[in-house]
Design a protein around this motif. Structure first.
Motif, PDB file in Angstrom:
ATOM      1  N   TYR A 115      43.890  11.812  26.758  1.00 27.65           N
ATOM      2  CA  TYR A 115      43.127  12.888  27.383  1.00 27.65           C
ATOM      3  C   TYR A 115      42.254  13.576  26.308  1.00 27.65           C
ATOM      4  O   TYR A 115      41.408  14.470  26.521  1.00 27.65           O
ATOM      5  N   ASN A 134      48.824   9.211  35.293  1.00 29.95           N
ATOM      6  CA  ASN A 134      50.030   9.591  34.637  1.00 29.95           C
ATOM      7  C   ASN A 134      51.262   9.647  35.440  1.00 29.95           C
ATOM      8  O   ASN A 134      51.308  10.789  36.303  1.00 29.95           O
ATOM      9  N   HIS A 143      48.082  18.152  33.507  1.00 30.15           N
ATOM     10  CA  HIS A 143      47.389  16.843  34.114  1.00 30.15           C
ATOM     11  C   HIS A 143      48.231  16.548  35.354  1.00 30.15           C
ATOM     12  O   HIS A 143      49.271  16.559  35.736  1.00 30.15           O
ATOM     13  N   GLU A 147      43.733  10.729  37.743  1.00 30.82           N
ATOM     14  CA  GLU A 147      42.351  11.469  37.564  1.00 30.82           C
ATOM     15  C   GLU A 147      41.392  10.445  37.230  1.00 30.82           C
ATOM     16  O   GLU A 147      41.669   9.380  36.456  1.00 30.82           O
ATOM     17  N   ARG A 158      35.474  15.281  35.888  1.00 37.84           N
ATOM     18  CA  ARG A 158      36.509  14.804  36.954  1.00 37.84           C
ATOM     19  C   ARG A 158      35.994  14.779  38.218  1.00 37.84           C
ATOM     20  O   ARG A 158      35.186  15.500  38.934  1.00 37.84           O
TER      21      ARG A 158
END
Length: 257
Positions: A115, A134, A143, A147, A158
């Motif tokens: 990240y 993740n 998080h 993503e 994002r």
């Protein structure tokens, strides 16, 4: 005049390290990108202008150590090098400076800078789409499990949704429950523009097996019906023969009835 060729002085893939002797953190980091590659190998079987690397070093600048994504996809490059030669590493200056269009990082239990540091490097490289997966059991901080970021003006933004369409690639990326190598859990898959999941080769093979079995069953049912009709016809023929025989025994000629 001496002609200067800058590529002449840059190291080749054969000269650069192709292994850092660091083991894969967990099985999932290997299985997920391999599943995505298997789907593409089936979907794009006729295309030779793409390459999906898994746990392979990407050399993006001379004198700088390679970065090793869990998976990356490059478009507009040779699927295989001349003579079917396989890559040792992905070296930008040997790939016409074509930067991977999409990169995948699967977060492990041990933090890997997915990240921050890696995200910064991918942005500087110009990687258009960056996906971070993740898994719930490694979930931490703010998080989400899945993503996807798109590079806009040098910054990753994002993207919303559990399925993200990537028009430059002609594919969507997303996650959902499925079964791969006998393991049922959440996996990453490719999707079409309508959000339909693109099948894995194993699913295609299973569907074909099921269709073949259905065809076999239909053929068997037809054979059984034909056999039943044949038996009925034989039974009627025997009944008719018996009737004609009885009539003749009684002095009646059935041909004149």
């Amino acid at each position: 005049m001496i002609q200067y060729n800058p590529l002449q002085y840059l190291p080749t893939a054969e000269e650069l390290p192709d292994s850092d002797d660091t083991p894969v953190d967990n099985e999932l980091q290997n299985l997920i990108p391999n599943l995505l590659r298997a789907i593409l190998a089936w979907l794009w079987a006729e295309r030779m202008d793409w390459f999906l690397g898994i746990n392979m070093g990407v050399y993006y600048s001379p004198g700088v150590d390679a970065i090793v994504p869990d998976g990356f996809l490059s478009l507009g490059v040779e699927r295989f090098k001349a003579g079917g030669k396989l890559r040792l590493s992905y070296v930008l200056w040997q790939e016409k400076d074509i930067v991977p269009t999409w990169v995948l990082e699967v977060v492990s239990k041990t933090p890997g800078d997915e990240y921050d540091e890696k995200m910064t490097k991918y942005a500087k490289m110009g990687v258009l789409y960056y996906t971070i997966y993740n898994p719930d059991y490694w979930k931490r901080d703010k998080h989400d499990p899945f993503e996807v970021y798109r590079l806009m003006n040098g910054v990753y933004v994002r993207q919303k949704g559990m399925k993200v369409w990537m028009p430059e690639i002609g594919l969507g990326i997303g996650c959902e429950q499925g079964t791969h190598e006998g393991c049922t859990r959440e996996w990453l898959y490719w999707y079409d523009q309508e959000g339909n999941r693109l099948p894995a080769p194993a699913n295609v093979i299973e569907q074909e097996r099921q269709r073949a079995e259905q065809e076999r069953q239909r053929a068997e049912q037809e054979r059984q019906r034909a056999e039943q009709e044949r038996q009925r016809a034989e039974q009627l023929e025997r009944q008719l023969f018996d009737l004609r025989t009885k009539l003749r025994e009684q002095g009646i000629d059935p041909d004149f009835l």
